[in-house]
Design an enzyme around this catalytic site. Structure first.
Site, mmCIF file in Angstrom:
data_model
loop_
_atom_site.group_PDB
_atom_site.id
_atom_site.type_symbol
_atom_site.label_atom_id
_atom_site.label_comp_id
_atom_site.label_asym_id
_atom_site.label_seq_id
_atom_site.Cartn_x
_atom_site.Cartn_y
_atom_site.Cartn_z
ATOM 1 C CG ASN A 11 -1.693 1.270 1.407
ATOM 2 O OD1 ASN A 11 -1.777 2.073 0.478
ATOM 3 N ND2 ASN A 11 -2.266 1.472 2.586
ATOM 4 C CE LYS A 13 0.073 3.133 4.883
ATOM 5 N NZ LYS A 13 0.213 3.186 6.331
ATOM 6 C CG HIS A 101 -5.512 2.094 5.461
ATOM 7 N ND1 HIS A 101 -4.972 3.016 6.325
ATOM 8 C CD2 HIS A 101 -4.548 1.164 5.249
ATOM 9 C CE1 HIS A 101 -3.730 2.662 6.612
ATOM 10 N NE2 HIS A 101 -3.448 1.542 5.979
ATOM 11 C CD GLU A 103 -2.414 5.564 6.979
ATOM 12 O OE1 GLU A 103 -2.431 5.601 5.744
ATOM 13 O OE2 GLU A 103 -1.508 4.996 7.633
ATOM 14 C CD GLU A 173 -3.123 -2.349 7.545
ATOM 15 O OE1 GLU A 173 -2.131 -2.681 6.885
ATOM 16 O OE2 GLU A 173 -3.671 -1.242 7.447
ATOM 17 C CB SER A 219 5.970 -1.812 11.684
ATOM 18 O OG SER A 219 5.596 -0.482 11.996
#
Ligand SMILES: O=C[C@H](O)COP(=O)(O)O
Length: 258
Positions: A11, A13, A101, A103, A173, A219
């Protein structure tokens, strides 16, 4: 040993413009071999503005790498300024689209109801959703990570029929592990990924639950991917920062720090 093919997805981003995207996918294509594609499926989720360039490259060179978008509108067309629709993504031959997601949830206030509408929009347009779920640090500290994450799964799958749900990808996640360098331990990842599979079995039956791929994200790097991928209910990784370095992403795809 399950027969689920792991999905290793990058991803990106809001990184890499369309020219950088072309160079990056070319590097991946050069490094990845048929042996890699026998073991795993590889995908990238570039920004919307890169998708056409990635499609042209993948189509032109008949690459095995798959691609998808990072978000989708819940609507198929209309007066929704700034949105990108399922039909547009389907026209670009996207395979995947990330939904919910953290975010998007955090910075755009996306709710489970919206995630549900986006999952349905993806299926309506022949796209496979990668549904992202996971708890923040407060929830983790309170020990409520499983309940919190399963509630997100329930919300996003409301009224999604089994015929669709069997192809979903779910990315667990933990928000506290995203971009922080903090990695959930393999046992932490397994606890929640296993619980997600259990919930899918309750919702749709064990047979369907065994087909669904559940990724871990947060991570992930070449140095920790092998231990995470060794967990029985982890079927891939959704990789953020480390996916921006093509060499590192190839190592991750191979579950190897070499
Ligand atoms: O979608 C990917 C995740 O947000 C993980 O990002 P990260 O690998 O930079 O922690």
């Amino acid at each position: 040993m399950s027969d689920r093919i792991p999905l290793m997805a990058g991803n990106w981003k809001m990184n890499l413009n369309h020219l950088e995207a072309i160079a990056h996918v070319q590097k991946l294509a050069f490094a990845l071999t048929d042996k890699d594609y026998e073991a795993v499926e590889v995908a990238v989720l570039p920004p919307f503005t890169d998708l056409r360039s990635v499609q042209t490259l993948v189509d032109g060179d008949k690459l095995k790498i798959r691609y998808g978008a990072q978000d989708i509108s819940e609507h198929d067309s209309g007066a929704y300024t700034g949105e990108v629709s399922g039909p547009m993504l389907a026209k670009l031959k996207c395979t995947y689209v990330a939904v919910g997601h953290s975010e998007r949830r955090q910075y755009h206030g996306e709710t489970d109801e919206q995630c549900n509408a986006k999952v349905k929009a993806a299926y309506r347009n022949g796209l496979t959703p990668i549904l992202c779920v996971g708890e923040g640090l407060d929830v983790r500290k309170a020990g409520n990570q499983v309940a919190h994450t399963l509630a997100q799964v329930d919300g996003a799958l409301q009224d999604v029929p089994a015929g669709d749900a069997e192809s979903i990808v779910i990315a667990y996640e933990p928000v506290w592990a995203i971009g922080t360098g903090e990695v959930a331990t393999p046992e932490d990842a397994q606890e929640v990924c296993g619980a997600i599979r259990g919930r899918l079995a309750e919702l749709y039956g064990k047979e369907l639950a065994e087909k669904v791929r559940i990724q871990y994200g947060g991570s992930v790097k070449s140095g920790n991917v092998a231990a995470i991928m060794a967990q029985p209910d982890v079927d891939g990784a959704l990789v953020g920062g480390a996916a921006l370095d093509a060499d590192e992403f190839v190592k991750i795809v191979r579950f190897a720090d070499r």
